[in-house]
Design an enzyme around this catalytic site. Structure first.
Site, PDB file in Angstrom:
ATOM      1  N   CYS A  38     -60.518  94.734 115.421  1.00  0.00           N
ATOM      2  CA  CYS A  38     -59.694  93.993 116.389  1.00  0.00           C
ATOM      3  C   CYS A  38     -59.761  92.501 116.077  1.00  0.00           C
ATOM      4  O   CYS A  38     -60.762  92.013 115.555  1.00  0.00           O
ATOM      5  CB  CYS A  38     -60.233  94.255 117.802  1.00  0.00           C
ATOM      6  SG  CYS A  38     -59.376  93.377 119.133  1.00  0.00           S
ATOM      7  N   SER A  40     -60.146  90.122 118.104  1.00  0.00           N
ATOM      8  CA  SER A  40     -61.134  89.398 118.927  1.00  0.00           C
ATOM      9  C   SER A  40     -62.415  89.142 118.132  1.00  0.00           C
ATOM     10  O   SER A  40     -63.026  88.083 118.266  1.00  0.00           O
ATOM     11  CB  SER A  40     -61.449  90.170 120.205  1.00  0.00           C
ATOM     12  OG  SER A  40     -60.297  90.250 121.007  1.00  0.00           O
ATOM     13  N   HIS A  43     -61.791  86.238 115.716  1.00  0.00           N
ATOM     14  CA  HIS A  43     -61.861  84.891 116.312  1.00  0.00           C
ATOM     15  C   HIS A  43     -63.292  84.348 116.218  1.00  0.00           C
ATOM     16  O   HIS A  43     -63.493  83.169 115.966  1.00  0.00           O
ATOM     17  CB  HIS A  43     -61.436  84.918 117.779  1.00  0.00           C
ATOM     18  CG  HIS A  43     -59.971  85.225 118.001  1.00  0.00           C
ATOM     19  ND1 HIS A  43     -58.961  84.618 117.287  1.00  0.00           N
ATOM     20  CD2 HIS A  43     -59.351  86.052 118.874  1.00  0.00           C
ATOM     21  CE1 HIS A  43     -57.786  85.075 117.723  1.00  0.00           C
ATOM     22  NE2 HIS A  43     -58.001  85.946 118.677  1.00  0.00           N
ATOM     23  N   HIS A  59     -66.435  95.651 119.317  1.00  0.00           N
ATOM     24  CA  HIS A  59     -66.373  95.880 120.769  1.00  0.00           C
ATOM     25  C   HIS A  59     -65.424  97.030 121.093  1.00  0.00           C
ATOM     26  O   HIS A  59     -65.184  97.320 122.242  1.00  0.00           O
ATOM     27  CB  HIS A  59     -65.904  94.597 121.474  1.00  0.00           C
ATOM     28  CG  HIS A  59     -64.514  94.223 121.049  1.00  0.00           C
ATOM     29  ND1 HIS A  59     -64.255  93.589 119.849  1.00  0.00           N
ATOM     30  CD2 HIS A  59     -63.317  94.454 121.623  1.00  0.00           C
ATOM     31  CE1 HIS A  59     -62.953  93.446 119.716  1.00  0.00           C
ATOM     32  NE2 HIS A  59     -62.353  93.969 120.770  1.00  0.00           N
ATOM     33  N   CYS A 164     -60.606  99.527 123.301  1.00  0.00           N
ATOM     34  CA  CYS A 164     -60.018  98.176 123.431  1.00  0.00           C
ATOM     35  C   CYS A 164     -58.496  98.191 123.324  1.00  0.00           C
ATOM     36  O   CYS A 164     -57.824  98.019 124.323  1.00  0.00           O
ATOM     37  CB  CYS A 164     -60.605  97.166 122.453  1.00  0.00           C
ATOM     38  SG  CYS A 164     -59.787  95.546 122.616  1.00  0.00           S
TER      39      CYS A 164
HETATM   40  P1  PAD Z   1     -53.582  91.626 115.102  1.00  0.00           P
HETATM   41  O1  PAD Z   1     -54.014  90.646 114.081  1.00  0.00           O
HETATM   42  O2  PAD Z   1     -53.649  93.081 114.803  1.00  0.00           O
HETATM   43  O3  PAD Z   1     -52.084  91.298 115.577  1.00  0.00           O
HETATM   44  C1  PAD Z   1     -51.572  90.007 115.761  1.00  0.00           C
HETATM   45  C2  PAD Z   1     -50.084  90.049 115.399  1.00  0.00           C
HETATM   46  O4  PAD Z   1     -49.504  88.774 115.688  1.00  0.00           O
HETATM   47  C3  PAD Z   1     -49.843  90.326 113.914  1.00  0.00           C
HETATM   48  O5  PAD Z   1     -48.948  91.415 113.777  1.00  0.00           O
HETATM   49  C4  PAD Z   1     -49.251  89.014 113.410  1.00  0.00           C
HETATM   50  O6  PAD Z   1     -48.326  89.208 112.346  1.00  0.00           O
HETATM   51  C5  PAD Z   1     -48.569  88.502 114.656  1.00  0.00           C
HETATM   52  N1  PAD Z   1     -48.276  87.054 114.646  1.00  0.00           N
HETATM   53  C6  PAD Z   1     -48.970  86.050 114.066  1.00  0.00           C
HETATM   54  N2  PAD Z   1     -48.352  84.862 114.291  1.00  0.00           N
HETATM   55  C7  PAD Z   1     -47.254  85.121 115.036  1.00  0.00           C
HETATM   56  C8  PAD Z   1     -46.201  84.323 115.550  1.00  0.00           C
HETATM   57  N3  PAD Z   1     -46.185  83.001 115.386  1.00  0.00           N
HETATM   58  N4  PAD Z   1     -45.208  84.934 116.249  1.00  0.00           N
HETATM   59  C9  PAD Z   1     -45.206  86.273 116.431  1.00  0.00           C
HETATM   60  N5  PAD Z   1     -46.190  87.086 115.953  1.00  0.00           N
HETATM   61  C10 PAD Z   1     -47.187  86.518 115.266  1.00  0.00           C
HETATM   62  O7  PAD Z   1     -54.447  91.280 116.398  1.00  0.00           O
HETATM   63  P2  PAD Z   1     -54.824  92.253 117.638  1.00  0.00           P
HETATM   64  O8  PAD Z   1     -53.629  93.019 118.014  1.00  0.00           O
HETATM   65  O9  PAD Z   1     -56.111  92.930 117.335  1.00  0.00           O
HETATM   66  O10 PAD Z   1     -55.137  91.155 118.759  1.00  0.00           O
HETATM   67  C11 PAD Z   1     -54.092  90.311 119.262  1.00  0.00           C
HETATM   68  C12 PAD Z   1     -54.680  89.275 120.220  1.00  0.00           C
HETATM   69  O11 PAD Z   1     -55.133  89.934 121.400  1.00  0.00           O
HETATM   70  C13 PAD Z   1     -55.899  88.536 119.656  1.00  0.00           C
HETATM   71  O12 PAD Z   1     -55.871  87.176 120.061  1.00  0.00           O
HETATM   72  C14 PAD Z   1     -57.047  89.258 120.296  1.00  0.00           C
HETATM   73  O13 PAD Z   1     -58.216  88.475 120.356  1.00  0.00           O
HETATM   74  C15 PAD Z   1     -56.462  89.497 121.662  1.00  0.00           C
HETATM   75  C16 PAD Z   1     -57.159  90.546 122.466  1.00  0.00           C
HETATM   76  N6  PAD Z   1     -57.249  90.341 123.801  1.00  0.00           N
HETATM   77  C17 PAD Z   1     -57.850  91.242 124.584  1.00  0.00           C
HETATM   78  C18 PAD Z   1     -57.854  90.984 126.040  1.00  0.00           C
HETATM   79  O14 PAD Z   1     -58.580  91.640 126.773  1.00  0.00           O
HETATM   80  N7  PAD Z   1     -57.036  90.064 126.509  1.00  0.00           N
HETATM   81  C19 PAD Z   1     -58.424  92.393 124.059  1.00  0.00           C
HETATM   82  C20 PAD Z   1     -58.303  92.610 122.694  1.00  0.00           C
HETATM   83  C21 PAD Z   1     -57.677  91.677 121.883  1.00  0.00           C
HETATM   84 ZN    ZN Z   2     -60.431  94.150 121.010  1.00  0.00          ZN
END
Ligand code: PAD
Ligand code: ZN
Length: 364
Positions: A38, A40, A43, A59, A164
Site C-alpha cells: 500500500c 501508506s 509515504h 498494515h 486496508c
Molecule cells: P497507489 O500508488 O496504488 O495509487 C495512487 C494512484 O494515483 C496511482 O494510480 C497513480 O498513477 C495516481 N496518481 C498519481 N498522481 C496523480 C495525479 N496527479 N492525478 C491523478 N492520479 C494520480 O496508492 P494506494 O492506492 O495504495 O494509496 C492511495 C492513497 O491513499 C495514498 O496516499 C495512501 O497513503 C492513502 C491511503 N489512505 C488510507 C486511509 O485510511 N485514508 C488507507 C490506505 C491508503
Molecule cells: Zn493501506
C-alpha cells in the site's frame, strides 16, 4: 524471524532476522499469511510521513494465530484473522460513539502496543510496529482487537486486501460519502485504494463513474472496476473534462485517492455545487491544500476526510467477506503481482511506477 526493517528514510528496507517477544496480556502472536503493498507504507519509506525508526511497516495483512497472551478470548491458535491497523481500544470517546477508526488510545500509542512498549527488537534496539500490525515480517504480535476472525477456507491474499485497500476504498464510497444511486462520481487516483472507491461507487449504483489518473494502464484497470469514463490527467485538463462530461455541473461526489495537496484541489474543483469531496489520500506532512473560502460557502460544497473508510473493522470486514463471496466485489482482479518478502523493495518500485493494481507479499 525474518522482517523488512526501515532504518532510514529514502533507504531500501533491510530484510533480516529480528527478535519478536512473547505476547503480553490482551495480545496475540500470529504467523503472517499475506501483506498488501500500500502507498501508506511508501509515504513512511520516503519520509513524507514520520514514524519512530527503526520500524517494521506493513498494515494490510492476514494471518494465522500462533498463540495468545493472557486474557485473550476472541481468537485461539489456528484461527485465521484479518488484521486491523486501528484496533480500537473500546473505551475512548471515539470507540464509545462507534467510530473506532478514530480511536484516541491507538493514536496516542502510535506504532507501539497499547502499553507503549514494543515486541520487536534487533539486539538491544527497539523497533516500532506500524499500525500495531507490522506485517512485513514472518510473524507479529498484535492487540486482540486488531484480529478479526475469518473462515479458514477464505483466500488469505484477498483477506489481506480487506485489511486496508478494500475497506478504505469501498468504505469511503459507501460509509463516508454515502454515494446515492444514480449520482455521478469522480475518483482522482486509481491505484489499489482508488479502484476500490470505484467499485464502491458501482455497488452504490452510481450512474456515471469517472476515473481520473495519470497512468493509462490504471485507467484501463479502472474500466474493469466500475468506471464508465476515463480521464488521463497527464494529457488533458481533468477538471475541464469532468465539467464537460457532467454538462457543466461537476460531479456529485469526488474522491482524492493519491495523496497530495494538488489532487485535493483537483477533486474539490470537480465537485458540483452542494457536492461532496472525500479525501482518502495521505498528503506529505506539512502540505496544505488551498480551498477558496467563499466557494465553500456560496457553493455549499462538503469537504470530508475518510480514514479507514470510516469503518468499524469487526463489522465491515465480515461484510466485505460476504460481498466477495457473493461476487459483488472483485478483489482477485486487483492482485496483479505476488512477491516474496525478499522482493519487497522491488514491490515498492513497481508501486511507484504505477505498474500494479495491488501487489501482495505472500508468506506461505
Ligand atoms: P497507489 O500508488 O496504488 O495509487 C495512487 C494512484 O494515483 C496511482 O494510480 C497513480 O498513477 C495516481 N496518481 C498519481 N498522481 C496523480 C495525479 N496527479 N492525478 C491523478 N492520479 C494520480 O496508492 P494506494 O492506492 O495504495 O494509496 C492511495 C492513497 O491513499 C495514498 O496516499 C495512501 O497513503 C492513502 C491511503 N489512505 C488510507 C486511509 O485510511 N485514508 C488507507 C490506505 C491508503
Ligand atoms: Zn493501506
Amino acid at each position: 524471524m525474518k522482517a523488512a526493517v526501515l532504518y532510514e528514510y529514502n533507504q531500501p528496507l533491510v530484510i533480516e532476522e529480528i527478535e519478536l517477544e512473547d505476547p503480553k496480556a490482551g495480545e496475540v502472536h500470529v504467523n503472517i499469511a499475506a501483506a498488501g503493498v500500500c502507498r501508506s507504507d511508501y509515504h513512511f519509506m520516503k519520509g513524507e510521513a514520520r514514524i519512530a525508526l527503526p520500524t517494521v511497516l506493513g498494515h494490510e495483512g492476514s494471518a494465522i494465530v500462533k498463540r495468545v497472551g493472557e486474557g485473550v478470548t476472541s481468537v485461539k491458535p489456528g484461527d485465521h484473522v484479518i488484521l486491523s491497523f486501528v484496533p480500537g481500544c473500546g473505551r475512548c470517546h471515539f470507540c464509545l460513539i462507534g467510530r473506532s477508526n478514530l480511536c484516541d488510545a491507538h493514536a496516542a500509542t502510535g506504532p507501539y502496543m497499547y502499553d507503549g512498549t514494543t515486541r520487536l527488537y534487533k539486539g538491544e534496539q527497539r523497533i516500532s510496529h506500524m499500525g500495531k500490525v507490522a506485517c512485513f515480517a514472518e510473524e507479529a504480535v498484535v492487540p486482540e482487537a486488531g484480529c478479526v476472525p475469518v473462515s479458514s477456507d477464505f483466500p488469505m491474499d484477498v483477506a489481506a486486501l480487506i485489511g486496508c485497500s478494500a475497506t478504505t476504498g469501498i468504505g469511503a464510497a459507501i460509509l463516508t460519502a454515502a454515494v446515492e444511486a444514480g449520482s455521478t462520481v469522480a475518483v482522482v487516483g486509481c491505484g489499489g485504494v482508488g479502484l476500490n472507491v470505484l467499485q464502491g461507487a458501482r455497488l452504490a449504483n452510481a450512474g456515471r463513474i469517472i476515473a481520473v489518473d495519470i497512468n493509462e494502464g490504471k485507467l484501463e484497470f479502472a474500466m474493469k472496476f466500475g468506471a464508465t469514463h476515463a480521464v488521463n490527467a497527464s494529457d488533458e485538463d481533468a477538471v475541464a473534462r469532468v465539467m464537460e462530461i457532467t454538462g457543466g455541473l461537476g460531479a456529485d461526489y469526488t474522491f482524492e485517492v493519491f495523496g497530495s495537496a494538488r489532487t485535493v484541489e483537483t477533486a474539490y474543483a470537480m465537485a458540483r455545487k452542494g457536492g461532496t469531496v472525500t479525501v482518502v489520500g495521505i498528503a506529505p506532512m506539512g502540505e496544505e491544500a488551498s480551498i477558496n473560502a467563499v466557494s465553500l460557502t456560496r457553493n455549499e460544497k462538503v469537504l470530508k476526510g475518510s480514514y479507514y473508510g470510516s469503518a468499524r473493522p469487526p463489522v465491515e470486514f465480515p461484510r466485505l467477506v460476504e460481498m466477495y463471496r457473493s461476487g459483488k466485489i472483485d478483489l482477485d482482479g486487483l492482485i496483479t503481482r505476488r512477491y516474496r518478502l525478499e522482493q519487497i523493495n522491488e514491490a515498492y518500485d513497481d508501486l511507484d511506477r504505477g505498474d500494479v493494481g495491488r501487489g501482495v507479499i505472500t508468506f506461505q
